[in-house]
Design a protein around this motif. Sequence first.
Motif, PDB file in Angstrom:
ATOM      1  N   ARG A 180       0.892  -1.214  -0.080  1.00  0.00           N
ATOM      2  CA  ARG A 180      -0.233   0.145   0.028  1.00  0.00           C
ATOM      3  C   ARG A 180       0.811   1.467   0.009  1.00  0.00           C
ATOM      4  NH1 ARG A 180      -1.925   3.815   3.145  1.00  0.00           N
ATOM      5  NH2 ARG A 180      -0.858   2.931   4.889  1.00  0.00           N
ATOM      6  N   ILE A 181       1.966   1.137   0.828  1.00  0.00           N
ATOM      7  CA  ILE A 181       2.759   2.686   0.675  1.00  0.00           C
ATOM      8  C   ILE A 181       3.558   2.614  -0.403  1.00  0.00           C
ATOM      9  CG2 ILE A 181       4.752   3.304   2.278  1.00  0.00           C
ATOM     10  CD1 ILE A 181       3.625   1.671   4.628  1.00  0.00           C
ATOM     11  N   LEU A 182       4.419   1.425  -0.994  1.00  0.00           N
ATOM     12  CA  LEU A 182       5.510   1.685  -1.959  1.00  0.00           C
ATOM     13  C   LEU A 182       4.950   1.394  -3.160  1.00  0.00           C
ATOM     14  CD1 LEU A 182       8.549  -0.090  -0.377  1.00  0.00           C
ATOM     15  CD2 LEU A 182       8.396   2.323  -0.594  1.00  0.00           C
ATOM     16  N   SER A 183       3.627   0.669  -3.617  1.00  0.00           N
ATOM     17  CA  SER A 183       3.236   0.206  -4.765  1.00  0.00           C
ATOM     18  C   SER A 183       3.960  -0.662  -5.367  1.00  0.00           C
ATOM     19  CB  SER A 183       2.861   1.404  -5.604  1.00  0.00           C
ATOM     20  OG  SER A 183       4.170   1.767  -6.464  1.00  0.00           O
ATOM     21  N   VAL A 184       3.334  -1.305  -6.698  1.00  0.00           N
ATOM     22  CA  VAL A 184       3.929  -2.230  -7.335  1.00  0.00           C
ATOM     23  C   VAL A 184       5.238  -1.831  -7.997  1.00  0.00           C
ATOM     24  CG1 VAL A 184       1.854  -3.994  -7.687  1.00  0.00           C
ATOM     25  CG2 VAL A 184       2.410  -2.021  -9.484  1.00  0.00           C
ATOM     26  N   LYS A 185       5.557  -0.558  -8.193  1.00  0.00           N
ATOM     27  CA  LYS A 185       6.871  -0.269  -8.852  1.00  0.00           C
ATOM     28  C   LYS A 185       7.728   0.336  -7.822  1.00  0.00           C
ATOM     29  CE  LYS A 185       4.697   3.619 -11.269  1.00  0.00           C
ATOM     30  NZ  LYS A 185       3.490   3.434 -11.388  1.00  0.00           N
ATOM     31  N   ILE A 191      16.487  -3.225  -2.377  1.00  0.00           N
ATOM     32  CA  ILE A 191      16.179  -4.409  -1.669  1.00  0.00           C
ATOM     33  C   ILE A 191      15.536  -3.840  -0.353  1.00  0.00           C
ATOM     34  CG2 ILE A 191      17.328  -6.157  -0.138  1.00  0.00           C
ATOM     35  CD1 ILE A 191      19.576  -6.509  -2.066  1.00  0.00           C
ATOM     36  N   ILE A 192      14.450  -4.643   0.070  1.00  0.00           N
ATOM     37  CA  ILE A 192      13.917  -4.361   1.257  1.00  0.00           C
ATOM     38  C   ILE A 192      14.082  -5.060   2.458  1.00  0.00           C
ATOM     39  CG2 ILE A 192      11.480  -4.036   2.078  1.00  0.00           C
ATOM     40  CD1 ILE A 192      11.850  -2.579  -0.510  1.00  0.00           C
ATOM     41  N   THR A 211       8.820 -11.832   2.752  1.00  0.00           N
ATOM     42  CA  THR A 211       9.781 -11.582   1.703  1.00  0.00           C
ATOM     43  C   THR A 211       9.078 -12.034   0.348  1.00  0.00           C
ATOM     44  OG1 THR A 211      10.689 -13.617   2.354  1.00  0.00           O
ATOM     45  CG2 THR A 211      11.728 -11.760   3.203  1.00  0.00           C
ATOM     46  N   ASN A 212       8.213 -13.123   0.395  1.00  0.00           N
ATOM     47  CA  ASN A 212       7.891 -13.796  -0.633  1.00  0.00           C
ATOM     48  C   ASN A 212       7.105 -12.674  -1.561  1.00  0.00           C
ATOM     49  OD1 ASN A 212       5.144 -14.626  -1.815  1.00  0.00           O
ATOM     50  ND2 ASN A 212       6.436 -16.505  -2.185  1.00  0.00           N
ATOM     51  N   MET A 213       6.366 -12.003  -0.897  1.00  0.00           N
ATOM     52  CA  MET A 213       5.439 -10.972  -1.685  1.00  0.00           C
ATOM     53  C   MET A 213       6.174  -9.802  -1.978  1.00  0.00           C
ATOM     54  SD  MET A 213       1.471 -10.807  -1.154  1.00  0.00           S
ATOM     55  CE  MET A 213       0.226  -9.659  -2.224  1.00  0.00           C
ATOM     56  N   GLY A 214       7.156  -9.639  -1.387  1.00  0.00           N
ATOM     57  CA  GLY A 214       8.218  -8.518  -1.834  1.00  0.00           C
ATOM     58  C   GLY A 214       8.302  -8.473  -3.351  1.00  0.00           C
ATOM     59  N   ALA A 215       8.373  -9.582  -3.788  1.00  0.00           N
ATOM     60  CA  ALA A 215       8.297  -9.721  -5.357  1.00  0.00           C
ATOM     61  C   ALA A 215       7.203  -8.693  -6.142  1.00  0.00           C
ATOM     62  CB  ALA A 215       8.013 -11.175  -5.945  1.00  0.00           C
ATOM     63  N   GLU A 216       6.078  -8.732  -5.458  1.00  0.00           N
ATOM     64  CA  GLU A 216       5.259  -7.765  -6.092  1.00  0.00           C
ATOM     65  C   GLU A 216       5.379  -6.210  -5.798  1.00  0.00           C
ATOM     66  OE1 GLU A 216       4.139 -10.822  -7.286  1.00  0.00           O
ATOM     67  OE2 GLU A 216       4.312 -11.089  -5.215  1.00  0.00           O
ATOM     68  N   LEU A 217       6.365  -5.755  -5.112  1.00  0.00           N
ATOM     69  CA  LEU A 217       6.964  -4.321  -4.982  1.00  0.00           C
ATOM     70  C   LEU A 217       7.845  -4.223  -6.279  1.00  0.00           C
ATOM     71  CD1 LEU A 217       8.067  -4.408  -1.263  1.00  0.00           C
ATOM     72  CD2 LEU A 217       5.928  -3.138  -2.212  1.00  0.00           C
ATOM     73  N   ASN A 277      -3.507  -2.513  -4.757  1.00  0.00           N
ATOM     74  CA  ASN A 277      -4.670  -1.854  -4.603  1.00  0.00           C
ATOM     75  C   ASN A 277      -5.265  -2.481  -3.332  1.00  0.00           C
ATOM     76  OD1 ASN A 277      -7.042  -0.695  -5.103  1.00  0.00           O
ATOM     77  ND2 ASN A 277      -7.787  -2.030  -6.660  1.00  0.00           N
ATOM     78  N   VAL A 278      -4.737  -1.884  -2.363  1.00  0.00           N
ATOM     79  CA  VAL A 278      -4.864  -2.441  -0.780  1.00  0.00           C
ATOM     80  C   VAL A 278      -6.124  -1.748  -0.020  1.00  0.00           C
ATOM     81  CG1 VAL A 278      -3.813  -2.887   1.508  1.00  0.00           C
ATOM     82  CG2 VAL A 278      -2.773  -3.635  -0.799  1.00  0.00           C
ATOM     83  N   LYS A 279      -6.820  -2.288   0.471  1.00  0.00           N
ATOM     84  CA  LYS A 279      -8.041  -1.626   1.481  1.00  0.00           C
ATOM     85  C   LYS A 279      -8.262  -2.473   2.710  1.00  0.00           C
ATOM     86  CE  LYS A 279     -10.448   0.807  -2.147  1.00  0.00           C
ATOM     87  NZ  LYS A 279     -10.541   0.226  -3.469  1.00  0.00           N
TER      88      LYS A 279
END
Length: 643
Positions: A180-185, A191-192, A211-217, A277-279
Amino acid sequence: MGKTLAQKILDAHIVEGAPVKGSEVALKIDQTLTQDATGTMAYLEFEAMGIPRVKTERSVAYIDHNTLQSGFENADDHRFIGSVAKKHGIYFSRPGNGICHQVHLERFGIPGKTLIGSDSHTPTCGGIGMIAIGAGGLDVAVAMGGGAYYITYPEIVGVKLTGKLSPWVAAKDVILEVLRILSVKGGVGRIIEYFGEGVSTLSVPERATITNMGAELGATTSIFPSDEITRSFMKAQKRDADWTALSADEDAEYDKIIEIDLSTLVPMAACPHSPDNVKTLSEIGKIKIDQVCIGSCTNSSLLDMLKVAYILDGKTVHPDVSLSIAPGSKQVLNMISKNGALAKMIDSGARILGSACGPCIGMGQSPNSGGISLRTFNRNFEGRSGTKDGQIYLVSPEVAAYSAIVGYLADPREIGEMPAFTLPEVFDINDNMVTLPACESCADSVEILRGPNIKPYPETSPLADRIECSCSLKVGDNITTDHIMPAGAKILPLRSNIPAISKHCFTVCDPDFPARAEAMGQSIVVGGANYGQGSSREHAALAPLYLGVKAVITKSFARIHKANLVNAGILPLTFKDEKDYDRIYQGDVLVIENAREQIKAGSEITVLNKNTGKQFICELDVSDRQKAMLFAGGLLDYVKENN
Ligand code: MIC
Ligand code: SF4
């Protein structure tokens, strides 16, 4: 100045280049992994390099994606990969053993080591303090042969965790908050790295979800420290000898810091059709649902399954809802079958699937038309579920299980008190579904088993000095590799056959694209920002290569896809002035004069649009090594030239 943990591991693995942000460095790779949907191509590429045995400390080939066998193709690929693995020194994780990332975390990952995998969710092993990066198959093949892996030395974003998650709020909600904070780009070129006292409140499976879903960033990878929690996880996997304590220096400096107080988080969902698109659930409201799918490399650990079984215990799945559950590995499935958790799931009416990717990649369980599906997965791109108008919400296992019972998107905090869910002192360990490679002296006698659907790597040619061709397609922002090269049960079996799979290239955006591009012979594709986000599938570059795409001009690229385009010998250009994007139309004839000279001279490439008569400037932001690859016709030709 002190170093962050990511910097420490990266710097210890640099074999070429300097650790300067934004510049290219070559890394020594300790481990590799492949999965079957990208693996066949990666092993064909490895074979083409003529190296008899892998040179890594550990390479593992997993079968987890194409496990639905409605024709001979997937089974043939599995046999091929198994035989290549045996011959060339690779461990082979057989179908049924589990999803590559879950199994690698359990059985092979080692804190402080580097891992690259031909799958974008390879960063899962960042949960135990590895530098684990998703890459194209060709890059993995090169690393298996002992070659370095090249990345742009990243910025490090520190995520400072404080507090503790409230009951029924999950690790999934942490990564949804980061998205939500950083978006998909927001993670591109970064590196997070997680730090702060909140880290010690999270178990290894929870860290791995993050860490897995960090890929979506779009991040290069994500990483947690390796601490006492990591040690007890490794000990429970009987791998404590592999553990070392790792963390950032006290005075480490991050390029940016985000603070998240875990105690303030609430259950959330990523709404259609993007993971950012987080809510919050209360913002979305109590929408009626049709389907719930629990599993995938993001949320299929033992811990997740125990929570799900607790919520389902004694209840019945709502009559209007179909619930499927795919435990992430044989280890997880075996353990829940022994401790009674599986029986609770079955009793409730859940449909139990094999330990594999399954619905996450459209291998079954496509929702009904326009159906609303809650999934514990990591991607909800349009059409990825196999139902074009399916509405996919990404949620935690807690939200998924509770909603499956009540029939609408519901907040699991309504359940009331949450018991303590703990990991066992010792996991059930049985690696009998991992086949060891043949010994070096027996390798010659291992026969490679090739099926008729396995076709060679597409033809390439050195970069021409003059490119004149039409724009065969113009697309918008955030185009995913699922748009470029869709997956799903019907198309995935063609992963070993580029001519056949090319017929599906971009069909999500324009069903006529493959025929049009082929008829044009050569063409250029134009895209918006964050082009190629999502998976590591090099097929999203190889199919365009086969269809004659010479260059892709965009506002910006996602990291892995850009590297895959270069590896395939396709020019990844970006508009210097983004307004030029609006001045190109599909069908316009574009000319790049003196392409080789222009590339040699620097990073600016002048392109003429013959239809408007106007020139515009593009940037080619690649290293000299990548330029040499583009000249040669791609990475495979470059490797051959340089050996
Ligand atoms: C995905 O989640 O999209 C995949 C399927 O795992 C891909 C790999 C592939 O397309 O084979 C990925 O994430 O890299
Ligand atoms: Fe498999 Fe889905 Fe994970 Fe990709 S994201 S590796 S398809 S479970």
